[in-house]
Design an enzyme around this catalytic site. Sequence first.
Site, mmCIF file in Angstrom:
data_model
loop_
_atom_site.group_PDB
_atom_site.id
_atom_site.type_symbol
_atom_site.label_atom_id
_atom_site.label_comp_id
_atom_site.label_asym_id
_atom_site.label_seq_id
_atom_site.Cartn_x
_atom_site.Cartn_y
_atom_site.Cartn_z
ATOM 1 N N HIS B 259 12.183 0.486 -1.380
ATOM 2 C CA HIS B 259 13.432 0.536 -2.140
ATOM 3 C C HIS B 259 13.647 -0.812 -2.809
ATOM 4 O O HIS B 259 13.288 -1.844 -2.248
ATOM 5 C CB HIS B 259 14.602 0.854 -1.189
ATOM 6 C CG HIS B 259 15.858 1.270 -1.897
ATOM 7 N ND1 HIS B 259 16.783 0.362 -2.357
ATOM 8 C CD2 HIS B 259 16.335 2.498 -2.214
ATOM 9 C CE1 HIS B 259 17.781 1.030 -2.928
ATOM 10 N NE2 HIS B 259 17.536 2.315 -2.862
ATOM 11 N N ASP B 313 14.920 9.332 0.994
ATOM 12 C CA ASP B 313 14.193 10.535 0.582
ATOM 13 C C ASP B 313 13.239 11.067 1.643
ATOM 14 O O ASP B 313 12.809 12.214 1.568
ATOM 15 C CB ASP B 313 13.381 10.243 -0.692
ATOM 16 C CG ASP B 313 14.264 9.778 -1.826
ATOM 17 O OD1 ASP B 313 15.272 10.454 -2.091
ATOM 18 O OD2 ASP B 313 13.966 8.735 -2.442
#
Lengths: 377, 377
Positions: B259, B313
């Site tokens: 991320h 996710d």
Amino acid sequence: MPKKDDIKIFKGLENIYICETSISFIDGKEGKLVYRGIPVEVLAEKSTYEEVVFFLWFGHLPRKDELEEFEDEMKSARKLDEEMKDMIEKFKTSHPMDLLRTIVSIMGLSNSEKKKSDEEKALEIISKVPTAVAYHHRISMGEKPLEPLDELDHASNFYYMMTGRSPDEKISRIMNATLILHAEQGLNASTFSAIVISSTLSDLYSAITGAVGALKGPLHGGANEKVMELVEKIGKPENVESEIEKMIAQKHRIPGFGHRIYKTFDPRYRILKRYSKEMVRNDEDERYYRIVERMEEEVLKKLSGKGIFPNVDLYSGILYKFLGFDRRFYTAVFAVARLAGWIAHIFEYSKMNKIIRPCGYYVGPMDVEYKPLEERE
Amino acid sequence: MPKKDDIKIFKGLENIYICETSISFIDGKEGKLVYRGIPVEVLAEKSTYEEVVFFLWFGHLPRKDELEEFEDEMKSARKLDEEMKDMIEKFKTSHPMDLLRTIVSIMGLSNSEKKKSDEEKALEIISKVPTAVAYHHRISMGEKPLEPLDELDHASNFYYMMTGRSPDEKISRIMNATLILHAEQGLNASTFSAIVISSTLSDLYSAITGAVGALKGPLHGGANEKVMELVEKIGKPENVESEIEKMIAQKHRIPGFGHRIYKTFDPRYRILKRYSKEMVRNDEDERYYRIVERMEEEVLKKLSGKGIFPNVDLYSGILYKFLGFDRRFYTAVFAVARLAGWIAHIFEYSKMNKIIRPCGYYVGPMDVEYKPLEERE
């Protein structure tokens, strides 16, 4: 979280560079705009819209055979399918920019799109959008919509489909020039929207749909419509001075003037002014032209010291009016032209792609208690 | 033009602050996410999606009467009109994100929209989008689409419309939690697209249409679909190690990990992992869960030293699978949730609006000659 004194907030991202580009260069102090090294005035006078699109997308002026092939590809993609026509008919009372945004989004719905290359998608969009805008224009004026004519170039065909009239040589030049002048202008808000969307590796239809939505805003492409509203409100040249004085006193933004980058005359304004003058055909046109010219004089007298000069929108509105375009469609005409630049930037940025994700500096509370519903006051 | 040595290019706008915000705060080092001062885990456990939407949009937790009024307004806007249903039927084979982008754009077509306040438009969008996504989901699964049920809260009703099953208490909590966890995440690419578009003073439908287009990209919301593709490709837990090794060797990005901001465990991942585990109901679910868990172990072993950790996710894909959602719809489920954050940021930014227009640094040629077509080589 960094301390507030250690950070800087770049409002509007003014003067923040996000990438290198070879597409266009604006010199805001000198009032210059070049597309890949060629002044926009030269292209507006000598080139065609198709050639400029090729130049912006692929980086070199096309050879004769390249240009012919490109023109043929654009021509063969002009026609709308029946589904698209039905949609326009169904939503004909909508604002043209809302409908255009929807039409581009619908283009991306077909499953076959996945088999197309980005270049094929780009050709589809740039070729079909003028047909869709003109189709909507004709229907909303109560006229029969027209099919594209293969014997006309892109800009001339657009004029024909919009108005039902065959353009003479002068109008063909004006149409090509106005599309060329609006084709590209760096990382403005609509182009930047397209880049942000495609930076997630989303598709071209999504990026252009977003760009159309951004261009719609009155701080961006919506400005030429606002100029015309103002001109109609002013009504006659004698009213200009008092209206402009009032707007300045009330600190209202005057549409058609001022620009983030240009702090002198916008090079595109001069050409559009000349064409507007050439297109004056009757007393009403003359009155409109005189009002805009008077606005220009007044604003220059009062605000040029503050770096506020006429911009591209000042004369484009009346030029479009003289060409026979309905005022509600002015921003859509701008979009038809700007597709060239949007797509050029998407292509360029995708070669050095990095997802765009800035930060907001958190100034809200911390350690807030979650009180049960009954205990809140 | 400034000299190249005097400028800096901020690729992806990483660490560039564009505004102050009170909506959310991410501590990427500590793995914290708060919405207006309350940790997201607390809201996921105790709150409802409607309450979080109110909190994000209006800045305070609603009193009982405020919440009831807001819930009623959302409920009364859930139903799709027939036109919208026809569109979904007509384009049912499209990718759900392409169709969702189009549906939001169509919502903006109605002429009556001009009479609506931005808050009314926001309520319309956030209430109708789940119905549209579920309607499309049911049709594309060959099932009869369902009308919304007034007795269910927003998240539970969404689950019901998606699957045709009435949610028990556990599933209602999981549905509320997953929508809350995905509701807001700062100025990511889709939220930023919405802000750029609305910074031109364009309308809410245009901004959300652009955001949906951005979320679609595989570097953004499309990632949970990619996780499931990978899980299915891997097939069984024993294959995880070799596949992950191969991907690392080939420098492939592993979906579900890494991320821009979180350099440790994403707080949302833990909750989604727990819910995924709770939702395992048969051997096939167990196999999927085990594959993802093995992926997590392998990636942590090999890449956590490089700051690569599981993100939101990783488990959301299998959780959605266990809930009964079709894989093609995972990103659309994400969009249903993220509407809250998109709209909160549009509201906030509009109060301090400045049009967003960064720069590109021109590195192309200057003084290029416009050679006539015949003379080009």
